[in-house]
Design a protein around this motif. Structure first.
Motif, short mmCIF file in Angstrom:
data_model
loop_
_atom_site.label_atom_id
_atom_site.label_comp_id
_atom_site.label_asym_id
_atom_site.label_seq_id
_atom_site.Cartn_x
_atom_site.Cartn_y
_atom_site.Cartn_z
N LEU A 88 79.77 -6.33 -45.34
CA LEU A 88 79.59 -5.02 -45.83
C LEU A 88 78.60 -4.28 -45.31
CD1 LEU A 88 80.20 -5.94 -49.72
CD2 LEU A 88 81.55 -4.14 -48.53
N LEU A 89 77.34 -4.88 -45.09
CA LEU A 89 76.02 -4.66 -44.35
C LEU A 89 76.70 -4.06 -43.00
CD1 LEU A 89 73.41 -7.00 -45.33
CD2 LEU A 89 73.48 -4.84 -45.82
N ASN A 90 77.12 -4.88 -42.19
CA ASN A 90 77.70 -4.31 -40.90
C ASN A 90 78.51 -3.26 -40.63
OD1 ASN A 90 76.39 -6.75 -39.51
ND2 ASN A 90 77.96 -8.00 -39.72
N ALA A 91 79.50 -3.22 -41.83
CA ALA A 91 80.43 -1.68 -41.88
C ALA A 91 79.65 -0.55 -42.29
CB ALA A 91 81.17 -2.20 -42.94
N LYS B 77 86.88 -4.96 -44.82
CA LYS B 77 88.10 -5.65 -45.20
C LYS B 77 87.80 -6.31 -46.57
CE LYS B 77 89.52 -6.20 -40.39
NZ LYS B 77 89.93 -6.71 -39.24
N VAL B 78 87.45 -5.59 -47.55
CA VAL B 78 87.26 -6.55 -48.67
C VAL B 78 87.65 -5.09 -49.89
CG1 VAL B 78 85.53 -7.74 -48.26
CG2 VAL B 78 84.71 -5.73 -49.28
N GLY B 79 87.78 -5.61 -50.99
CA GLY B 79 88.18 -4.47 -52.02
C GLY B 79 87.06 -3.73 -52.36
N LYS B 80 87.34 -2.49 -52.94
CA LYS B 80 85.99 -1.68 -53.47
C LYS B 80 85.11 -2.31 -54.60
CE LYS B 80 84.72 3.03 -55.14
NZ LYS B 80 85.54 4.35 -55.51
N GLY B 81 85.98 -3.20 -55.28
CA GLY B 81 85.47 -4.00 -56.35
C GLY B 81 84.32 -4.94 -55.74
N THR B 82 84.62 -5.61 -55.04
CA THR B 82 83.80 -6.46 -54.09
C THR B 82 82.62 -5.97 -53.74
OG1 THR B 82 85.98 -7.93 -53.21
CG2 THR B 82 83.78 -8.12 -52.33
N PHE B 83 82.57 -4.66 -53.21
CA PHE B 83 81.41 -4.02 -52.88
C PHE B 83 80.28 -4.13 -54.13
CE2 PHE B 83 78.32 -0.38 -52.99
CZ PHE B 83 77.96 -0.21 -51.87
N TYR B 84 80.77 -3.69 -55.35
CA TYR B 84 79.80 -3.51 -56.40
C TYR B 84 79.19 -5.10 -56.75
CZ TYR B 84 81.07 1.32 -57.00
OH TYR B 84 81.04 2.55 -56.60
N LEU B 85 80.00 -6.14 -56.55
CA LEU B 85 79.51 -7.37 -56.71
C LEU B 85 78.02 -7.92 -55.90
CD1 LEU B 85 82.60 -9.59 -56.31
CD2 LEU B 85 81.45 -9.08 -58.57
N THR C 97 84.24 3.60 -50.64
CA THR C 97 85.52 3.19 -50.15
C THR C 97 85.57 2.77 -48.71
OG1 THR C 97 86.49 4.34 -51.86
CG2 THR C 97 88.10 3.77 -50.24
N GLN C 98 85.17 3.73 -47.91
CA GLN C 98 85.20 3.74 -46.52
C GLN C 98 84.56 2.43 -46.15
OE1 GLN C 98 83.46 7.49 -45.39
NE2 GLN C 98 85.21 8.04 -44.25
N ILE C 99 83.05 1.91 -46.60
CA ILE C 99 82.42 0.64 -46.44
C ILE C 99 83.39 -0.45 -46.63
CG2 ILE C 99 80.51 -0.44 -46.79
CD1 ILE C 99 79.06 2.23 -47.39
N ALA C 100 83.97 -0.37 -47.84
CA ALA C 100 84.74 -1.76 -48.35
C ALA C 100 85.84 -1.68 -47.44
CB ALA C 100 85.35 -1.48 -49.55
N SER C 101 86.65 -0.80 -46.90
CA SER C 101 87.90 -0.80 -46.00
C SER C 101 87.25 -1.50 -44.77
CB SER C 101 88.47 0.62 -45.95
OG SER C 101 89.26 0.48 -45.17
N LYS C 102 86.47 -0.88 -44.30
CA LYS C 102 85.87 -1.22 -42.78
C LYS C 102 85.21 -2.91 -42.82
CE LYS C 102 83.53 0.24 -38.80
NZ LYS C 102 84.63 0.56 -38.33
#
Length: 208
Positions: free
Chosen positions: A16-19, A42-50, A35-40
């Protein structure tokens, strides 16, 4: 099993940091979405908020991460140089060496310079504790410098102010010099910068 789970969590966080870094330094912070960060990454948007509360939160963590990594690289190179140097470096020369490494790294990576310009001190004063924990190869930059002074039997007045001033001097001046060649070129500016750092360190050193 537990270690594998922890490593997987750390990998996702780093992804996530690299993306985020790639997006922030190409299309810009304002234009980047979670959404773009999560997509880049390759994780779900929900994972970002973890891992992060918001785009601003990952930006703060990323600045501290990149700054801390650069300071760590400077320390590593100083250690190698001291091991191979024909004679021991003075404390002042060690600070000059660290400064030289940092400004040279900026000159070779404009994206990094633009991104963490004026925020380098976060790598020293704001690096999250979990970064220090999970990155075993990283050292606490502030503690490293204090130990360096102790090993050389040196004490300084207002240690934090001295380090903060040197880092902010690098931040404030290198941006225009490196990116725009103003008011002088980078090669012309470096000796002046080193002289300023030398004066700051020598003034801070306490006489025995």
């Amino acid at each position: 099993m537990i270690k594998k789970v922890e490593l997987n969590k750390e990998r996702k966080k780093n992804d996530l940091l690299n993306a985020a870094y790639k997006l922030f330094t190409t299309i810009g912070f304002a234009e980047t979405t979670i959404t773009q960060i999560a997509s880049k990454a390759k994780v779900g948007k929900g994972t970002f908020y973890l891992y992060f509360k918001s785009k601003e939160d990952i930006n703060r963590a990323l600045i501290a991460h990149k700054s801390g990594k650069l300071l760590q690289q400077a320390v590593d190179e100083l250690e190698k140089h001291c091991q191979n140097a024909p004679q021991a470096l003075s404390i002042t020369d060690k600070f000059i060496y660290l400064t030289d490494y940092i400004v040279t790294a900026f000159s070779e990576d404009m994206a990094l310079l633009r991104y963490i310009s004026k925020h380098l001190s976060r790598g020293m004063f704001s690096l999250p504790l979990d970064d220090l924990t999970h990155n075993a190869e990283w050292v606490d930059f502030r503690a490293y410098l204090l130990n360096m002074l102790e090993q050389d039997s040196q004490q300084v007045k207002n240690f934090d102010l001295m380090i903060f001033t040197i880092i902010e001097l690098i931040n404030a001046t290198c941006y225009n010099v490196i990116l725009h060649g103003q008011p002088v070129t980078f090669s012309d500016y470096k000796p002046y910068l080193f002289n300023c750092v030398r004066l700051i360190v020598n003034d801070a050193l306490k006489t025995p």
